[in-house]
Design a protein around this motif. Structure first.
Motif, mmCIF file in Angstrom:
data_model
loop_
_atom_site.group_PDB
_atom_site.id
_atom_site.type_symbol
_atom_site.label_atom_id
_atom_site.label_comp_id
_atom_site.label_asym_id
_atom_site.label_seq_id
_atom_site.Cartn_x
_atom_site.Cartn_y
_atom_site.Cartn_z
ATOM 1 N N PRO A 50 -0.302 3.339 4.677
ATOM 2 C CA PRO A 50 -0.061 2.748 3.520
ATOM 3 C C PRO A 50 1.697 2.241 4.153
ATOM 4 O O PRO A 50 2.223 2.072 5.320
ATOM 5 C CB PRO A 50 0.876 4.389 3.262
ATOM 6 C CG PRO A 50 0.734 4.987 4.104
ATOM 7 C CD PRO A 50 -0.610 4.542 5.442
ATOM 8 N N VAL B 196 -3.150 4.384 -1.871
ATOM 9 C CA VAL B 196 -4.071 4.092 -1.182
ATOM 10 C C VAL B 196 -3.944 5.732 -1.631
ATOM 11 O O VAL B 196 -5.792 6.381 -0.987
ATOM 12 C CB VAL B 196 -3.571 3.451 0.314
ATOM 13 C CG1 VAL B 196 -3.842 2.518 0.023
ATOM 14 C CG2 VAL B 196 -2.438 4.288 0.678
ATOM 15 N N PRO C 292 4.887 4.844 7.403
ATOM 16 C CA PRO C 292 5.027 3.857 7.123
ATOM 17 C C PRO C 292 5.563 2.865 7.824
ATOM 18 O O PRO C 292 6.775 3.016 8.276
ATOM 19 C CB PRO C 292 4.625 3.982 5.755
ATOM 20 C CG PRO C 292 4.538 5.476 5.842
ATOM 21 C CD PRO C 292 5.391 6.326 7.154
ATOM 22 N N HIS D 268 1.348 -2.529 -7.637
ATOM 23 C CA HIS D 268 1.195 -1.841 -5.418
ATOM 24 C C HIS D 268 0.215 -1.404 -5.432
ATOM 25 O O HIS D 268 -0.939 0.056 -6.894
ATOM 26 C CB HIS D 268 2.341 -0.809 -5.226
ATOM 27 C CG HIS D 268 4.006 -1.871 -5.451
ATOM 28 N ND1 HIS D 268 4.086 -2.330 -3.941
ATOM 29 C CD2 HIS D 268 4.861 -2.035 -6.395
ATOM 30 C CE1 HIS D 268 5.551 -2.737 -4.521
ATOM 31 N NE2 HIS D 268 5.730 -2.716 -5.751
ATOM 32 N N ARG E 18 1.180 -1.501 0.121
ATOM 33 C CA ARG E 18 -0.004 0.237 -0.456
ATOM 34 C C ARG E 18 0.845 1.324 0.153
ATOM 35 O O ARG E 18 1.761 0.862 1.218
ATOM 36 C CB ARG E 18 -1.300 -0.422 1.301
ATOM 37 C CG ARG E 18 -1.301 -1.227 1.077
ATOM 38 C CD ARG E 18 -2.635 -1.589 2.528
ATOM 39 N NE ARG E 18 -3.394 -0.235 2.986
ATOM 40 C CZ ARG E 18 -4.671 0.370 2.033
ATOM 41 N NH1 ARG E 18 -5.498 -0.195 1.508
ATOM 42 N NH2 ARG E 18 -4.677 1.274 3.277
ATOM 43 N N VAL E 19 0.782 1.908 -0.712
ATOM 44 C CA VAL E 19 1.596 3.112 -0.884
ATOM 45 C C VAL E 19 0.567 4.989 -1.410
ATOM 46 O O VAL E 19 -0.022 4.910 -1.795
ATOM 47 C CB VAL E 19 2.100 3.276 -2.623
ATOM 48 C CG1 VAL E 19 3.294 4.188 -2.818
ATOM 49 C CG2 VAL E 19 3.358 1.471 -3.131
ATOM 50 N N ALA E 20 0.984 5.473 -0.451
ATOM 51 C CA ALA E 20 1.143 7.207 -0.155
ATOM 52 C C ALA E 20 1.789 8.016 -1.243
ATOM 53 O O ALA E 20 3.500 7.386 -0.933
ATOM 54 C CB ALA E 20 0.971 7.393 0.910
#
Length: 315
Positions: free
Chosen positions: A78, A27, A98, A24, A2-4
């Motif tokens: 994330p 989010v 994260p 990926h 989960r990537v910001a």
């Protein structure tokens, strides 16, 4: 993972596109509001628009230091933050939020050319390579451990625009390559040699003013670095601003006083250059095209109707 994503302009846009195209999950996206700064209006593909097109929540901030943003990031949960061309300081409680921290993507071969406008500074300085680095963010700007880094060659006639297009193509492979290494469980990366680190400020008006004491070879690179759509390098002729749009190093060597409008060489007009030009050992800057204060673009051979007089850094 989960990537910001934190990003801005075309660099951020390309990073987000790479993430969206990967396995990926993006989010949330944090980006800056539109800017009227001369350099930030160039390569201004909208990160916000791309995120919204794909249904990704967007947060607009100048600085990422408020409680609401921190709460929204906590809720997004994330695994990692990816940043590219984020223009202000990111506090530790954000970049350490994260589990995998924050991966920053920077368009230089770190540890050299940390900071701003690295491609332009590198071209002016005659570097033979430029590139893109993905590194882990820590408390020192652009100083964290390198996860992935790739380089491209600077050709003798490359402009900053050419280098932009070369390096922007590296964003996707560098970003996804780095994320895949982190996702695989790797935690040990390459420490930067801080003895080699250099840090550069944003380009401004003073940085594009031509100093005729500089060698012609450096001035020619300055002209290529400040090619359109960037603001062009400029000087003054008879009290009026004159932008140099293109130039080459002269074939001949010319002696005298720096800034002297001296000689026609082919279709160019040679200006004496270099602090030691009095020795007669220097090449000059052969200007081929100019833009006048009223916006006219024309060959230097047409603009300079006669030889003599001087180009000066100020009116």
């Amino acid at each position: 993972m989960r990537v910001a994503m934190f990003g801005y302009q075309t660099w951020g846009h390309r990073t987000l596109q790479a993430l969206l195209d990967s396995e990926h999950d993006v989010v949330t996206v944090v980006t800056h509001p539109k800017s009227e700064h001369a350099y930030e209006k160039i390569w201004s593909d909208s990160v916000a628009d791309l995120a919204e097109e794909h249904g990704v929540p967007v947060i607009i901030r100048n600085r990422p230091d408020d409680e609401e943003l921190f709460r929204l990031l906590q809720e997004a949960a994330p695994d990692i933050i990816v940043a590219n061309n984020w223009r202000t300081w990111i506090p530790p409680r954000i970049y350490n939020l994260p589990p995998h921290g924050t991966l920053n993507v920077h368009d230089s071969l770190l540890p050299k050319y940390a900071g701003f406008s690295p491609l332009i500074w590198a071209l002016v300085n005659g570097e033979t390579e430029v590139g893109v680095t993905a590194h882990m963010m820590d408390e020192v700007l652009d100083a964290g451990d390198i996860v992935d880094q790739r380089a491209v060659k600077v050709e003798p006639v490359d402009t900053s625009v050419d280098l932009f297009h070369k390096t922007v193509e590296l964003i996707a492979p560098v970003t996804i390559g780095a994320l895949d290494l982190i996702a695989s469980g790797q935690t040990e990366f390459t420490r930067q040699d801080r003895s080699q680190a250099t840090f550069f400020h944003k380009r401004a008006e003073e940085d594009i003013r031509i100093n005729w004491d500089w060698p012609a070879e450096v001035l020619e690179r300055l002209v290529r670095a400040q090619t359109s759509p960037y603001p062009n390098a400029f000087t003054f002729h008879r009290g009026k601003r004159l932008e140099v749009m293109s130039a080459v190093v002269s074939e001949g060597r010319y002696g005298g006083t720096p800034g002297r409008v001296f000689y026609r060489e082919g279709g160019a007009v040679v200006i004496v250059a270099g602090a030691d030009a009095r020795t007669g050992l220097n090449h000059g800057l052969a200007i081929t095209r100019v833009r006048t204060e009223d916006g006219r673009e024309l060959p230097a051979s047409e603009y300079f109707t006669s030889m003599g007089g001087y180009l000066t850094p100020r009116p």
